[in-house]
Design an enzyme around this catalytic site. Sequence first.
Site, PDB file in Angstrom:
ATOM      1  N   LYS A 169      21.642 104.431  11.291  1.00 23.87           N
ATOM      2  CA  LYS A 169      22.667 104.678  12.393  1.00 23.87           C
ATOM      3  C   LYS A 169      22.429 106.183  12.703  1.00 23.87           C
ATOM      4  CE  LYS A 169      26.003 101.944   9.542  1.00 23.87           C
ATOM      5  NZ  LYS A 169      27.082 102.177   8.567  1.00 23.87           N
TER       6      LYS A 169
ATOM      7  N   ARG B 217       3.561  99.759  -6.215  1.00 25.89           N
ATOM      8  CA  ARG B 217       3.213 100.303  -7.254  1.00 25.89           C
ATOM      9  C   ARG B 217       4.000 101.580  -7.543  1.00 25.89           C
ATOM     10  NH1 ARG B 217      -0.728  97.509  -6.157  1.00 25.89           N
ATOM     11  NH2 ARG B 217      -0.588  98.651  -4.048  1.00 25.89           N
ATOM     12  N   THR B 218       4.309 102.565  -6.817  1.00 29.00           N
ATOM     13  CA  THR B 218       5.120 103.842  -7.060  1.00 29.00           C
ATOM     14  C   THR B 218       6.572 103.424  -7.118  1.00 29.00           C
ATOM     15  OG1 THR B 218       3.506 104.957  -5.330  1.00 29.00           O
ATOM     16  CG2 THR B 218       5.643 105.976  -5.963  1.00 29.00           C
TER      17      THR B 218
ATOM     18  N   ARG C 111      10.121 108.440  -1.345  1.00 23.89           N
ATOM     19  CA  ARG C 111       8.977 108.406  -0.607  1.00 23.89           C
ATOM     20  C   ARG C 111       9.423 108.369   1.007  1.00 23.89           C
ATOM     21  NH1 ARG C 111       3.746 104.543  -1.486  1.00 23.89           N
ATOM     22  NH2 ARG C 111       3.421 106.337  -2.748  1.00 23.89           N
TER      23      ARG C 111
ATOM     24  N   HIS D  48       1.378 113.816  -3.433  1.00 24.81           N
ATOM     25  CA  HIS D  48       1.748 112.425  -4.027  1.00 24.81           C
ATOM     26  C   HIS D  48       1.684 113.103  -5.572  1.00 24.81           C
ATOM     27  CE1 HIS D  48       2.771 108.870  -5.333  1.00 24.81           C
ATOM     28  NE2 HIS D  48       1.816 108.166  -4.721  1.00 24.81           N
TER      29      HIS D  48
END
Length: 304
Positions: A82, A53-54, A103, A131
């Site tokens: 890396k 969703r986000t 995120r 959030h």
Amino acid sequence: MKNKHLVKPEDFTVEEIDSIIELGMQIKQNPRKYIKVCEGYLMATLFYEPSTRTRLSFEAAMSRLGGKIIGFSDPNASSVSKGESLEDTITTVSKYVDIIAMRHPQSGAAQQASSVSSVPFINAGDGGNQHPTQTLTDLLTIKSCMKSLDNLTIGMCGDLKYGRTVHSLAKAMSRYKNIKFVFISPEELKMPEYVLNDLGETQYIETNSLDDSIAELDILYMTRIQRERFEDKSEYERLKDVYILDSKKMENAKSDMIVMHPLPRVNEISTDVDIDSRAMYFEQAQYGMYVRMALIMKLLGISK
């Protein structure tokens, strides 16, 4: 608000948050009015942990505004694999784009990233910490349904220890008038002390009983027990089904109480609640796109 970063809800004043909510409501009423306002702008969505969703709501928001998106949804497909540092990734990406949404599974990573970003940075969730765009989503949902962000009794139920959505929402709602919280959780998943300390003079009670609390609530905010946050999987198995909201429990709730959930759900809301007019969690997901459209416009300094 142009060029500001959003790491936590407290980065914005109440007046700035209210202006985002108001713009989100305007976009909801007539989304096609805004289809080209970000034409020529580029957003990076950097997702170091899984999201549906986000991530998609950020990408849908920018696309609906007429902008474009680059980024990754798997850090193994980036130079992180890396050994590149977070700071170097953000410094580089901010040379390419106009705005970044990230995120990350590590608490504090958003603050770390924003400190080196030369473009507006949005925290799309950092570990169990914050959030803030879910908080804006929740505020828009509450304002749309309840017509006000004042004078509400809000129940938060489930995983309050690791649930970054409830941490951010509690802090944000404590800035409004006559708010009371009812924190419903098992002892092992109680709201953290540092969150409680940030509530100031806002009233709250802690309980482990959803049945005893539901009748007094204006809003019931359900959360899932988050398997990915548990080091001890046996503890997760023991707690995962401790709260299940079903149509029987809803009989004891107010006729105008709304049920919210940041999604995804697992077992904590029975599907028989979906047909109840008070169930707002899928509409809540749609509000997330509208409020992110508003936030992007504000941080880019675009007015319609």
